[in-house]
Write a protein that holds these residues in place. Sequence first.
Motif, PDB file in Angstrom:
ATOM      1  N   MET A   1      -2.658   0.818  19.045  1.00  0.00           N
ATOM      2  CA  MET A   1      -1.724   0.853  17.941  1.00  0.00           C
ATOM      3  C   MET A   1      -2.486   1.177  16.662  1.00  0.00           C
ATOM      4  N   ILE A   2      -1.896   2.048  15.887  1.00  0.00           N
ATOM      5  CA  ILE A   2      -2.515   2.462  14.643  1.00  0.00           C
ATOM      6  C   ILE A   2      -1.753   1.819  13.498  1.00  0.00           C
ATOM      7  N   GLY A   3      -2.450   1.190  12.608  1.00  0.00           N
ATOM      8  CA  GLY A   3      -1.799   0.601  11.446  1.00  0.00           C
ATOM      9  C   GLY A   3      -2.449   1.102  10.178  1.00  0.00           C
ATOM     10  N   ALA A   4      -1.643   1.250   9.158  1.00  0.00           N
ATOM     11  CA  ALA A   4      -2.159   1.704   7.872  1.00  0.00           C
ATOM     12  C   ALA A   4      -1.508   0.867   6.787  1.00  0.00           C
ATOM     13  N   ALA A   5      -2.272  -0.031   6.219  1.00  0.00           N
ATOM     14  CA  ALA A   5      -1.737  -0.893   5.180  1.00  0.00           C
ATOM     15  C   ALA A   5      -1.914  -0.273   3.799  1.00  0.00           C
ATOM     16  N   GLN A   6      -2.912   0.571   3.644  1.00  0.00           N
ATOM     17  CA  GLN A   6      -3.185   1.175   2.351  1.00  0.00           C
ATOM     18  C   GLN A   6      -3.471   2.659   2.544  1.00  0.00           C
ATOM     19  N   ALA A   7      -3.465   3.389   1.433  1.00  0.00           N
ATOM     20  CA  ALA A   7      -3.736   4.828   1.489  1.00  0.00           C
ATOM     21  C   ALA A   7      -5.138   5.092   2.024  1.00  0.00           C
ATOM     22  N   ARG A   8      -6.067   4.211   1.746  1.00  0.00           N
ATOM     23  CA  ARG A   8      -7.441   4.352   2.231  1.00  0.00           C
ATOM     24  C   ARG A   8      -7.478   4.383   3.757  1.00  0.00           C
ATOM     25  N   ASP A   9      -6.608   3.607   4.409  1.00  0.00           N
ATOM     26  CA  ASP A   9      -6.570   3.580   5.869  1.00  0.00           C
ATOM     27  C   ASP A   9      -6.121   4.922   6.435  1.00  0.00           C
ATOM     28  N   ILE A  10      -5.208   5.582   5.750  1.00  0.00           N
ATOM     29  CA  ILE A  10      -4.719   6.879   6.215  1.00  0.00           C
ATOM     30  C   ILE A  10      -5.788   7.946   6.038  1.00  0.00           C
ATOM     31  N   VAL A  11      -6.490   7.901   4.925  1.00  0.00           N
ATOM     32  CA  VAL A  11      -7.529   8.890   4.660  1.00  0.00           C
ATOM     33  C   VAL A  11      -8.693   8.749   5.649  1.00  0.00           C
ATOM     34  N   LEU A  12      -9.015   7.529   6.040  1.00  0.00           N
ATOM     35  CA  LEU A  12     -10.150   7.277   6.933  1.00  0.00           C
ATOM     36  C   LEU A  12      -9.770   7.279   8.413  1.00  0.00           C
ATOM     37  N   MET A  13      -8.565   7.742   8.738  1.00  0.00           N
ATOM     38  CA  MET A  13      -8.094   7.767  10.119  1.00  0.00           C
ATOM     39  C   MET A  13      -8.890   8.790  10.938  1.00  0.00           C
ATOM     40  N   GLU A  14      -8.881   8.621  12.237  1.00  0.00           N
ATOM     41  CA  GLU A  14      -9.588   9.548  13.121  1.00  0.00           C
ATOM     42  C   GLU A  14      -9.013  10.952  12.985  1.00  0.00           C
ATOM     43  N   HIS A  15      -9.895  11.937  13.055  1.00  0.00           N
ATOM     44  CA  HIS A  15      -9.462  13.331  12.905  1.00  0.00           C
ATOM     45  C   HIS A  15      -8.576  13.785  14.059  1.00  0.00           C
ATOM     46  N   GLY A  16      -8.815  13.252  15.234  1.00  0.00           N
ATOM     47  CA  GLY A  16      -8.002  13.621  16.387  1.00  0.00           C
ATOM     48  C   GLY A  16      -6.545  13.237  16.221  1.00  0.00           C
ATOM     49  N   PHE A  58       4.196  19.670   6.560  1.00  0.00           N
ATOM     50  CA  PHE A  58       4.281  18.796   5.383  1.00  0.00           C
ATOM     51  C   PHE A  58       5.245  17.647   5.641  1.00  0.00           C
ATOM     52  N   THR A  59       6.424  17.961   6.136  1.00  0.00           N
ATOM     53  CA  THR A  59       7.428  16.927   6.379  1.00  0.00           C
ATOM     54  C   THR A  59       6.994  15.990   7.500  1.00  0.00           C
ATOM     55  N   GLY A  60       6.399  16.538   8.541  1.00  0.00           N
ATOM     56  CA  GLY A  60       5.902  15.698   9.628  1.00  0.00           C
ATOM     57  C   GLY A  60       4.841  14.718   9.153  1.00  0.00           C
ATOM     58  N   MET A  61       3.976  15.161   8.260  1.00  0.00           N
ATOM     59  CA  MET A  61       2.962  14.260   7.704  1.00  0.00           C
ATOM     60  C   MET A  61       3.600  13.173   6.853  1.00  0.00           C
ATOM     61  N   LEU A  62       4.600  13.530   6.037  1.00  0.00           N
ATOM     62  CA  LEU A  62       5.284  12.518   5.217  1.00  0.00           C
ATOM     63  C   LEU A  62       5.936  11.447   6.088  1.00  0.00           C
ATOM     64  N   VAL A  63       6.661  11.882   7.098  1.00  0.00           N
ATOM     65  CA  VAL A  63       7.346  10.938   7.975  1.00  0.00           C
ATOM     66  C   VAL A  63       6.332  10.113   8.763  1.00  0.00           C
ATOM     67  N   SER A  64       5.237  10.716   9.177  1.00  0.00           N
ATOM     68  CA  SER A  64       4.211   9.995   9.926  1.00  0.00           C
ATOM     69  C   SER A  64       3.539   8.925   9.062  1.00  0.00           C
ATOM     70  N   ILE A  65       3.324   9.226   7.809  1.00  0.00           N
ATOM     71  CA  ILE A  65       2.743   8.225   6.907  1.00  0.00           C
ATOM     72  C   ILE A  65       3.692   7.050   6.753  1.00  0.00           C
ATOM     73  N   PHE A  66       4.984   7.337   6.656  1.00  0.00           N
ATOM     74  CA  PHE A  66       5.971   6.265   6.566  1.00  0.00           C
ATOM     75  C   PHE A  66       5.945   5.404   7.824  1.00  0.00           C
ATOM     76  N   VAL A  67       5.865   6.034   8.986  1.00  0.00           N
ATOM     77  CA  VAL A  67       5.836   5.298  10.255  1.00  0.00           C
ATOM     78  C   VAL A  67       4.529   4.523  10.394  1.00  0.00           C
ATOM     79  N   LEU A  68       3.428   5.095   9.934  1.00  0.00           N
ATOM     80  CA  LEU A  68       2.139   4.387   9.993  1.00  0.00           C
ATOM     81  C   LEU A  68       2.164   3.113   9.162  1.00  0.00           C
ATOM     82  N   SER A  69       2.875   3.136   8.055  1.00  0.00           N
ATOM     83  CA  SER A  69       2.942   1.938   7.216  1.00  0.00           C
ATOM     84  C   SER A  69       3.741   0.828   7.889  1.00  0.00           C
ATOM     85  N   ARG A  70       4.504   1.172   8.916  1.00  0.00           N
ATOM     86  CA  ARG A  70       5.298   0.188   9.660  1.00  0.00           C
ATOM     87  C   ARG A  70       4.610  -0.248  10.961  1.00  0.00           C
ATOM     88  N   ASP A  71       3.360   0.110  11.145  1.00  0.00           N
ATOM     89  CA  ASP A  71       2.565  -0.268  12.329  1.00  0.00           C
ATOM     90  C   ASP A  71       3.227   0.161  13.638  1.00  0.00           C
TER      91      ASP A  71
END
Length: 111
Positions: A1-16, A58-71
Amino acid sequence: MIGAAQARDIVLMEHGIILAIVGMSAWGGLVRYIMLRKSKPFIEELKACFLQIVVSCFTGMLVSIFVLSRDASDDRLMIVAGLGGVFAGPLLTLIGKKIAGYIDNYSPAPK
């Protein structure tokens, strides 16, 4: 499971994972283009397909960031990225209307 609580977590996510999100969004954009395809000259079709893929990524990334914030789980993340790519136009229109409504109803605090 991937979780992102802050913007830093999204930036440091695995490239894959980021490449998988972009890939699913691009695939969704290609599907959307094929669904709405009109008969045009080849160069115009190629340009329209490329533009649809860019907007879908662009839209897929926006929606994915929203979903990542919800763990969300990895599977849900990929599904939402693909659906965000397919429904790029309607999602951006919906978000634009929400922002415009918020701006119209916003009243600055009196001084």
